[in-house]
Design an enzyme around this catalytic site. Structure first.
Site, PDB file in Angstrom:
ATOM      1  N   SER A   1       0.630  -1.134  -0.415  1.00 51.86           N
ATOM      2  CA  SER A   1       0.163  -0.239   0.049  1.00 51.86           C
ATOM      3  C   SER A   1       1.294   1.366   0.209  1.00 51.86           C
ATOM      4  CB  SER A   1      -0.414   0.132   1.036  1.00 51.86           C
ATOM      5  OG  SER A   1      -1.587   1.311   1.462  1.00 51.86           O
TER       6      SER A   1
ATOM      7  N   TYR B   1      -1.730  -0.107  10.016  1.00 60.50           N
ATOM      8  CA  TYR B   1      -1.525  -0.553   9.041  1.00 60.50           C
ATOM      9  C   TYR B   1      -0.171  -0.622   8.012  1.00 60.50           C
ATOM     10  CZ  TYR B   1      -3.499  -0.998   4.032  1.00 60.50           C
ATOM     11  OH  TYR B   1      -3.742  -1.598   3.384  1.00 60.50           O
TER      12      TYR B   1
END
Length: 246
Positions: free
Chosen positions: A141, A155
């Site tokens: 990501s 995350y």
């Protein structure tokens, strides 16, 4: 001749969103495709049936890859079925978000088990099976490099770890001609991140190209990295983020 004729590709997390687009593209490029999924079995069966109807050779396995033993069994099932493995694409991941003080005590272990440990163990196991010219690709990501706001510390940390892992694996496996690369998407139009969702406009605000990306665009980049054309590309991180990081 298609780019992946005669190859076997394993897509972990390959029945929905970005993973489903990658599975479709691997099959369209001629690969036999093994797909590992976690849940929603009826949906996974329908998806596999869709690919088989198009002539693809598909092997579908359910597993919680955050469990190392389950991951090993899934990869063993793939090799038992196809007898080889040429391309590994790690897609499965999770997000635990919220205020820092609100994280559960086990949040770190849960998110790193799936987002970091599982891709590492899958790569290690796959590398034992792959021949020269194998490909390992992980979906990360763009928040690994640029965190737009509060609430996603774990995350972002888990996705940032994938860069170092990719570079290390590339060094370890380069002498065998196995390449290892990382793809970092920005906002992509999926069920979890719809382009018409309530937060979509805010997610697009950092972009140079003011739209969500498509899953097929991500799959096209993965297809290049899986192909023979990318034989001299390894240890690299590819941002596909509409200019998020520009």
């Amino acid at each position: 001749m298609q780019a992946l004729d005669g190859k076997v590709a394993l897509v972990i997390g390959g029945t929905r969103g970005i993973g489903a687009a990658i599975s479709r593209r691997m099959a369209a490029d001629g690969a036999s495709v093994a797909i590992v999924y976690l849940s929603r079995a009826d949906e996974a069966d329908r998806f596999a049936g869709e690919l088989r109807d198009r002539g693809a050779d598909i092997h579908l396995t359910q597993a919680d890859v955050a469990d190392p033993a389950a991951l090993d069994r899934a990869i063993d099932a793939v090799t038992a079925h196809f007898g080889r493995l040429d391309v590994l694409v790690n897609v499965a991941g999770m997000a635990i978000v919220g205020p820092l003080d609100g994280y559960a005590d086990d949040a770190f272990d849960r998110i790193f088990a799936l987002n970091v440990r599982a891709p590492f163990l899958a790569a290690r196991r796959a590398a034992r099976i792959m021949r020269e010219g194998g490909r390992i690709i992980t979906i990360g990501s763009i928040v690994a490099d640029r965190m737009p706001g509060a609430g996603a510390t774990l995350y972002a940390a888990s996705k940032a770890a994938l860069g170092g892992m990719t570079r290390g694996l590339a060094r370890d496996l380069g002498p065998r001609g196995i390449t290892v690369n990382l793809v970092q998407p920005g906002p992509i139009d999926t069920e979890r991140n719809p382009a018409d969702g309530p937060d979509a406009a805010g997610k697009r605000s950092p972009l140079a190209i003011p739209r969500h990306g498509t899953t097929d665009e991500v799959a096209s980049l993965v297809a290049y990295l899986a192909s023979a054309d990318a034989g001299f590309v390894t240890g690299s991180t590819y941002d596909i983020d509409g200019g998020w990081s520009a």
